[in-house]
Design an enzyme around this catalytic site. Structure first.
Site, PDB file in Angstrom:
ATOM      1  N   ASP A 231      -9.449  45.759  35.182  1.00 28.41           N
ATOM      2  CA  ASP A 231      -9.480  46.969  34.339  1.00 28.41           C
ATOM      3  C   ASP A 231      -8.644  48.074  34.983  1.00 28.41           C
ATOM      4  O   ASP A 231      -7.869  48.762  34.310  1.00 28.41           O
ATOM      5  CB  ASP A 231     -10.921  47.421  34.037  1.00 28.41           C
ATOM      6  CG  ASP A 231     -11.844  47.421  35.247  1.00 28.41           C
ATOM      7  OD1 ASP A 231     -11.415  46.988  36.348  1.00 28.41           O
ATOM      8  OD2 ASP A 231     -13.003  47.859  35.104  1.00 28.41           O
TER       9      ASP A 231
ATOM     10  N   ASP B 253       1.791  41.306  28.258  1.00 26.08           N
ATOM     11  CA  ASP B 253       2.146  42.043  27.037  1.00 26.08           C
ATOM     12  C   ASP B 253       2.086  43.548  27.309  1.00 26.08           C
ATOM     13  O   ASP B 253       2.914  44.319  26.807  1.00 26.08           O
ATOM     14  CB  ASP B 253       1.196  41.699  25.876  1.00 26.08           C
ATOM     15  CG  ASP B 253       1.694  40.532  25.030  1.00 26.08           C
ATOM     16  OD1 ASP B 253       2.297  39.601  25.613  1.00 26.08           O
ATOM     17  OD2 ASP B 253       1.474  40.541  23.812  1.00 26.08           O
TER      18      ASP B 253
ATOM     19  N   TYR C 122      -8.317  29.019  29.233  1.00 27.40           N
ATOM     20  CA  TYR C 122      -7.444  28.268  28.338  1.00 27.40           C
ATOM     21  C   TYR C 122      -7.763  26.778  28.328  1.00 27.40           C
ATOM     22  O   TYR C 122      -7.504  26.099  27.343  1.00 27.40           O
ATOM     23  CB  TYR C 122      -5.983  28.450  28.751  1.00 27.40           C
ATOM     24  CG  TYR C 122      -5.335  29.712  28.221  1.00 27.40           C
ATOM     25  CD1 TYR C 122      -5.760  30.961  28.644  1.00 27.40           C
ATOM     26  CD2 TYR C 122      -4.293  29.650  27.312  1.00 27.40           C
ATOM     27  CE1 TYR C 122      -5.155  32.115  28.179  1.00 27.40           C
ATOM     28  CE2 TYR C 122      -3.673  30.795  26.836  1.00 27.40           C
ATOM     29  CZ  TYR C 122      -4.112  32.025  27.269  1.00 27.40           C
ATOM     30  OH  TYR C 122      -3.515  33.154  26.798  1.00 27.40           O
TER      31      TYR C 122
ATOM     32  N   ASP D  26      -1.966  36.801  30.692  1.00 27.29           N
ATOM     33  CA  ASP D  26      -1.483  36.857  29.305  1.00 27.29           C
ATOM     34  C   ASP D  26      -1.559  38.291  28.799  1.00 27.29           C
ATOM     35  O   ASP D  26      -0.596  38.836  28.253  1.00 27.29           O
ATOM     36  CB  ASP D  26      -2.336  35.926  28.432  1.00 27.29           C
ATOM     37  CG  ASP D  26      -1.900  35.967  26.974  1.00 27.29           C
ATOM     38  OD1 ASP D  26      -0.689  35.860  26.729  1.00 27.29           O
ATOM     39  OD2 ASP D  26      -2.772  36.137  26.104  1.00 27.29           O
TER      40      ASP D  26
ATOM     41  N   LYS E 230     -11.665  40.045  38.656  1.00 25.58           N
ATOM     42  CA  LYS E 230     -12.833  40.821  38.244  1.00 25.58           C
ATOM     43  C   LYS E 230     -13.981  40.398  39.153  1.00 25.58           C
ATOM     44  O   LYS E 230     -15.034  39.917  38.706  1.00 25.58           O
ATOM     45  CB  LYS E 230     -13.125  40.563  36.748  1.00 25.58           C
ATOM     46  CG  LYS E 230     -14.185  41.452  36.151  1.00 25.58           C
ATOM     47  CD  LYS E 230     -13.765  42.900  35.944  1.00 25.58           C
ATOM     48  CE  LYS E 230     -14.923  43.726  35.414  1.00 25.58           C
ATOM     49  NZ  LYS E 230     -14.609  45.174  35.345  1.00 25.58           N
TER      50      LYS E 230
END
Ligand code: IPM
Ligand code: MN
Length: 358
Positions: A220, A248, A142, A244, A188
Site C-alpha cells: 500500500d 499499470d 494467478y 500486475d 504485505k
C-alpha cells in the site's frame, strides 16, 4: 550469417497492428547489425480460440518452445470475457508463460522529457524517473491451487515456495548491479504469511549482494511511493498480482500505457510483449501506439537474442521519434498532429536504419 527464429503471436484487438510494427523495426535492426531473423505467426488468445478452440493451440505451444524468442501482441476479447477454461484468452497467456518457464517479468519504466506534459504527475516529480519492475510471473494468486467457485463462495490461493522467491529475487539483484544498486522489495508482510516468507527469503538472497541496498515496503505504501517519489525507486521486486497492479500504476508516470514494454524470462525462450492489453475500443483503426511493442522488440534483441547493439539502436530510434514530435493519439495534446500505428512504425524503422545517435 547468424539466423534466429522468432515466434510471433499477434493475438487479439490491437495486438496484430502493433506487432506488425515491432516486427518491421526488428527486421530493420537485424539488417543494420548483420543477422537474420526469421519470423512466423501463430495464434494465441481469442485468435487461438477462433482457430483451434484453445487460447494456446497445440501448434503455437510446439512452435514457441522451438523458437529463440517469442514476441506477443495482446490477448483479450469482450466476447470471451466470461469464457471458461482454455477458451479464456487470458488463460492462453498464463499457460504460455508457464510453458516457457518465464518466471521473471521485467517492466522498465522511463519518462521521456518530451512527454512530461502527458503525465498527470507533476513534472518536477518525474525528474530522474528510471525504474525497473521485476514481477514474479508464475506463482501467487494467478496459479495457486485450490482455486474455484462453488455456490456463493469462491477461492484463490496465494502460494509461494522459497525457491520460487529466490530465483526471481536473484534476477532483481543482478539487474540492480547494472543500475543504481537499490532493490525495493514489495510485500504485505504485516498481514500475509506468504509475504513473511517473501521478506525472509529476499533478505537472505540480499546477503549474496552486499553491494546492493535492499529496502522492504508494504504494497500500500509502495503504491503511494510510485506516484509521490517515483525517482526514489530503482528496482522494484514483487509478487505476481502486486506487480500486475503496480506496473499499470507506474505506466501513468510515462504518459501512456501504450509506451511500456516487458520481457518475461526464465528457463526457456524469452517472451516479449507490451504491458498494454488488446484495447478492443480502438482495435482495427490503425491508431494504437506501437511503441510499447517496438520497445518490447528492443528487449527481445537485448535479452532474447543477446544482440545489445541492435537493442540500443531500437531504443535510440524510439527516443528520436518522440523527440521529433511523432505522436499517436494517446499522447497528442489537443490540436496536435498525430500519426497512425503504421506510420510511426515505419518512421522508427527508418530511424533505426539511419543509425541515429542521441
Ligand atoms: C499483464 C496482463 C495480464 C496479467 C492479463 C492479460 C492476464 O494484465 O500482462 O499485465 O494480468 O498478467
Ligand atoms: Mn496487467
Amino acid at each position: 550469417m547468424t539466423r534466429y527464429r522468432v515466434a510471433v503471436l499477434p493475438g487479439d484487438g490491437i495486438g496484430p497492428e502493433v506487432t506488425a510494427e515491432a516486427v518491421r523495426v526488428l527486421q530493420a535492426a537485424a539488417e543494420l547489425h548483420g543477422f537474420t531473423v526469421e519470423t512466423a505467426d501463430y495464434a494465441v488468445g481469442a485468435a487461438g480460440v477462433a482457430e483451434a478452440g484453445d487460447a494456446l493451440p497445440p501448434a503455437t505451444a510446439a512452435a514457441v518452445t522451438q523458437a529463440d524468442a517469442v514476441l506477443l501482441g495482446a490477448v483479450g476479447h469482450p466476447s470471451l470475457a466470461a469464457a471458461e477454461g482454455r477458451r479464456r484468452p487470458e488463460a492462453g497467456l498464463l499457460a504460455l508463460r508457464k510453458l516457457l518457464g518465464a518466471y521473471a517479468n521485467l517492466r522498465p519504466v522511463t519518462v521521456h522529457p518530451a512527454l512530461r506534459h502527458a503525465s498527470p504527475i507533476r513534472p518536477d516529480r518525474l525528474e530522474g524517473v528510471d525504474l525497473l519492475i521485476v514481477r514474479e510471473l508464475l506463482g501467487g494468486l494467478y496459479y495457486g491451487q485450490p482455486r474455484g467457485r462453488e455456490a456463493d463462495t469462491a477461492v484463490n490461493t496465494m502460494r509461494y515456495s522459497v525457491s520460487e522467491i529466490e530465483r526471481v529475487a536473484r534476477v532483481a539483484f543482478e539487474a540492480a548491479r547494472g543500475r543504481r544498486r537499490h532493490v525495493t522489495s514489495v510485500d504485505k508482510a504485516n498481514v500475509l504469511e506468504v509475504s513473511g516468507l517473501w521478506r525472509d527469503t529476499v533478505a537472505r538472497v540480499a546477503g549474496d549482494y552486499p553491494d546492493v541496498r535492499l529496502e522492504h515496503l508494504y504494497v500500500d505504501y509502495a503504491a503511494m511511493r510510485l506516484v509521490a517519489q517515483p525517482a526514489a525507486v530503482d528496482v522494484l521486486l514483487t509478487e505476481n498480482l502486486f506487480g500486475d497492479i503496480l506496473s499499470d500504476e507506474a505506466a501513468v508516470l510515462t504518459g501512456s500505457l501504450g509506451l511500456l514494454p516487458s520481457a518475461s524470462i526464465g528457463d526457456g525462450p524469452g517472451l516479449f510483449e507490451p504491458v498494454h492489453g488488446s484495447a478492443p475500443d480502438i482495435a482495427g483503426r490503425g491508431v494504437a501506439n506501437p511503441l510499447g511493442a517496438i520497445a518490447s522488440a528492443g528487449l527481445l534483441l537485448r535479452h532474447g537474442l543477446n544482440q545489445p547493439e541492435a537493442a540500443d539502436a531500437v531504443d535510440r530510434a524510439v527516443v528520436s521519434a518522440l523527440e521529433a514530435g511523432l505522436r499517436t493519439q494517446d499522447l497528442a495534446r489537443p490540436g496536435e498532429a498525430t500519426v497512425g500505428t503504421r506510420e510511426l512504425g515505419e518512421r522508427v524503422a527508418a530511424l533505426v536504419l539511419q543509425g541515429v545517435s542521441v
